[in-house]
Design an enzyme around this catalytic site. Structure first.
Site, PDB file in Angstrom:
ATOM      1  N   GLU A 238      17.803   8.258 106.981  1.00  0.00           N
ATOM      2  CA  GLU A 238      18.678   7.668 105.965  1.00  0.00           C
ATOM      3  C   GLU A 238      18.610   6.256 106.275  1.00  0.00           C
ATOM      4  O   GLU A 238      18.772   5.319 105.216  1.00  0.00           O
ATOM      5  CB  GLU A 238      20.087   8.599 106.087  1.00  0.00           C
TER       6      GLU A 238
ATOM      7  N   HIS B  52      28.054  19.703 104.080  1.00  0.00           N
ATOM      8  CA  HIS B  52      27.444  20.066 102.701  1.00  0.00           C
ATOM      9  C   HIS B  52      28.793  19.767 101.826  1.00  0.00           C
ATOM     10  O   HIS B  52      28.380  19.862 100.611  1.00  0.00           O
ATOM     11  CB  HIS B  52      26.810  21.228 102.309  1.00  0.00           C
TER      12      HIS B  52
END
Length: 681
Positions: free
Chosen positions: A412, A483
């Protein structure tokens, strides 16, 4: 530096005029380096100074080989000589050190000893060691794409290779075959931590020996000629082969790490004396005399002149204006694209409804057709027919090609950092990145996010990354940890970035279009539970635009103001519908944009209804709703008939089992009960 390289730089084959220029540069630089701590002692400034003495050879060579017309340079905080050798004046060096308004790096907004000249592509970088490697890789990617003949140079100490993003940068540059030069200035210490505590390999560059498409060069960074030859060889290789090079320069650190460090606490007297014996400047001086290129009198004259240059620069810098405190709000965030066709972000279009995921996908494609200098990358965004975990980018690579649409490594920091760098090549470049496949996984990129957020302010308006960061956010999917969490509240504490959180397809299309056309950074939060939900579908007019900072009243009412956004807007509207059947009229405000925030619409509604409920999916404690509540309490207190209440999640993670998720996340029933409780107050 000329593109015509000598076969080898030696004391014998460099003409006297050039040697005189070199020695002048080295002596003036050293006088500046030695003088810097005195400014702190006199309370004038330069509260942070990292002396470069002992790095003279490699830093001089970096500056001599940097070409401001073709190259990009990312110096670190010890690179005073590199920047001076590249062309910064003694006055510009001092202006930075004492943080004057006319400092070319950032007008006194950034820490002293962080030298830059953005107009020359000597970039303003942050204080995080090695993080600018990712920016160097990003700008090199743009160089390669646009066929630009130049190199990207990034420089730092050997200990910075312990940082993960340095590895990510070198790995990415070798994988993509990019024209990047990584200069490792090895002085054996990371502040007080010796090299053997950083890596088991004595020469840290050799940790990367197995990388493909990567050349490693070693040189004596204390020696002017060896450093010049190594830099020439590295640049020639990059330009000819189009692949990255690591140049490791063996240096010594003669002084403490910085003026707040005391190296006598961890270095023996023997070692401190030993490194002084290897002073590069003194070695160069001895060579000039030994080979009879200069007389003692000639060198003394140069040294006296150097004192005069520094003295004159000091006088000029001291007369320069200090920063104006009234300017602190300048360059926090650039002016966005102005939505002219739909200035309020509203429409009466009655066409077929589109799902949220369709609206985002189609808008991305429309904007890519509109601007050929638009790019997108992220994890899984371009794998044949797959377009990310939720198919948001489906079909894009097929239409726009793998050079504009491509998948990134699972890194990321690399995704965000190279976007920052690529946008430095040209302001016409617009980038969309999937910062993480799920917003919960964005945390490794936070260092780059923070760095990018203050680029505009830190550089005094000279650079801002043009990027839209897409993040699939929120719960209601049974995702559990990593999530189904929410991060917008944490992101909102960092100034310099717009944050939007649309719920319906039309607002998603309009806000995405505005974000992609705007200068600066925007985080585009996507409620992933609603991608294909019929509740979020809406007609989307062509070229629909939604301006930042404009809320939308989704339902009018007089009994209570309900402020919400994202997934909980759907539950809030359902709650309002049920409450209406009981004679309770709730006004539902969809924020759409969190930063900037449309507080005027909120306050206007509260003044009408006299009661306010803030609903969001994130935790109540320290969530974004706390800011909204505070605004209402501070600016509309006299209009309230009760306390401002909040509905959100408890102070726990979102669990995986549906039983946990239902117990934790807000829903229609919880909102209805909160409305009734507040109205009964």
């Amino acid at each position: 530096m000329s593109s015509i390289y000598p076969k080898k730089y030696t004391i014998k084959n460099v003409d006297k005029e050039t040697l005189q220029k070199w020695y002048t540069t080295l002596v003036v630089g050293r006088r500046l380096d030695e003088r810097a701590p005195n400014y702190l002692k006199q309370a004038i400034g330069w509260s942070y100074h990292a002396p470069y003495a002992g790095h003279d050879g490699i830093q001089f060579a970096i500056g001599q080989h940097f070409d401001k017309e073709t190259d990009h340079f990312f110096p670190y905080y010890r690179d005073m000589m590199s920047c001076f050798s590249a062309g910064l004046t003694a006055e510009e060096i001092i202006l930075n050190g004492i943080s004057k308004a006319t400092d070319v790096a950032g007008g006194g907004r950034h820490m002293s000893n962080h030298f830059a000249k953005p107009e020359w592509n000597i970039h303003n970088v942050s204080s995080c060691t090695g993080n600018h490697d990712l920016h160097a890789v990003g700008v090199a990617r743009a160089m390669k794409y646009y066929g630009h003949k130049g190199i990207s140079i990034t420089s730092h100490g050997e200990s910075a290779t312990s940082e993960g993003y340095v590895y990510e940068a070198i790995n990415g540059a070798s994988r993509e075959k990019l024209p990047v030069l990584f200069v490792l200035q090895d002085n054996g210490y990371g502040i007080s931590v010796p090299k053997h505590m950083q890596t088991a390999t004595r020469k840290v560059a050799n940790n990367f020996a197995s990388f493909k498409n990567l050349r490693i060069i070693h040189c004596n960074g204390k020696d002017i000629f060896d450093s010049m030859n190594a830099m020439a060889e590295a640049k020639k290789h990059i330009l000819e082969k189009g692949e990255p090079v690591i140049l490791q320069a063996n240096c010594v650190r003669i002084e403490s790490h910085s003026n707040s460090d005391r190296h006598e606490l961890y270095r023996t007297e023997h070692e401190r004396n030993y490194v002084r014996e290897y002073d590069p400047l003194e070695k160069f001086r001895r060579m000039l005399l030994r080979y009879e290129r200069f007389t003692e009198e000639e060198l003394t004259a140069i040294e006296e002149n150097a004192k005069a240059v520094v003295k004159d620069a000091h006088k000029k810098a001291m007369k320069a204006p200090d920063p104006d405190p009234e300017t602190i709000f300048d360059f926090v965030m650039p002016e966005p694209y102005k939505a002219e066709k739909y200035p309020e972000g509203l429409h009466n279009y009655q066409g077929d409804k589109k799902k949220l995921v369709e609206a985002i996908n189609e808008t991305l494609k429309q904007e890519f057709r509109e601007n050929p200098d638009t790019f997108i990358w992220g994890q899984d965004v371009a794998n044949k027919d797959k377009g990310g975990a939720f198919n948001v980018t489906k079909g894009m690579q097929k239409e726009f090609g793998e050079k504009r649409v491509f998948s990134a490594p699972i890194a990321e920091d690399y995704i965000v950092g190279t976007a920052n760098g690529m946008s430095r090549f040209s302001d016409k470049i617009k980038l969309v990145i999937e910062g993480a496949e799920f917003a919960d996984y964005f945390w490794p990129a936070m260092e780059q996010y923070v760095d990018s957020s203050h680029d505009y302010w830190r550089s005094n308006g000279q650079f801002v990354p043009n990027m839209t960061i897409r993040l699939a956010s929120g719960g209601y999917i049974g995702g559990g940890l990593y999530h189904s969490q929410n991060i917008e509240g944490a992101l909102a504490t960092i100034p310099g970035v717009r944050i939007v959180y649309p719920t319906f397809a039309d607002d998603a299309a309009g806000l995405l279009r505005t974000a992609m056309r705007s200068k600066g950074m925007t985080v585009f939060m996507e409620p992933k539970a609603l991608y294909n939900a019929p509740q979020a579908a809406a007609p989307v007019p062509d070229d629909f635009e939604v301006p930042f900072g404009k809320a939308r009243i989704r339902r009018e009412g007089n009994d209570l103001t309900l402020v919400t956004y994202g997934n909980t807007l759907i539950h809030s509207l359902a709650a309002a519908e049920k409450l209406a059947s009981e004679g309770i009229e709730v006004e539902v405000i969809d924020l759409r944009s969190l930063i900037p925030l449309d507080k005027e619409s909120i306050l206007e509604s509260v003044k009408k209804t006299n009661k306010a409920l803030v609903v969001h999916e994130d935790k109540v404690f320290a969530g974004f709703g706390s800011e909204i509540t505070s605004i209402i309490m501070e600016e509309a207190f006299e209009y309230l008939d009760g306390p401002v209440k909040r509905v959100g999640s408890p102070y726990t993670p979102v669990g995986f089992n549906p039983i946990f998720e239902k117990a934790i996340l807000p829903n229609t029933e919880k909102i209805i009960q909160a409305v009734k409780d507040l109205l009964a107050y």
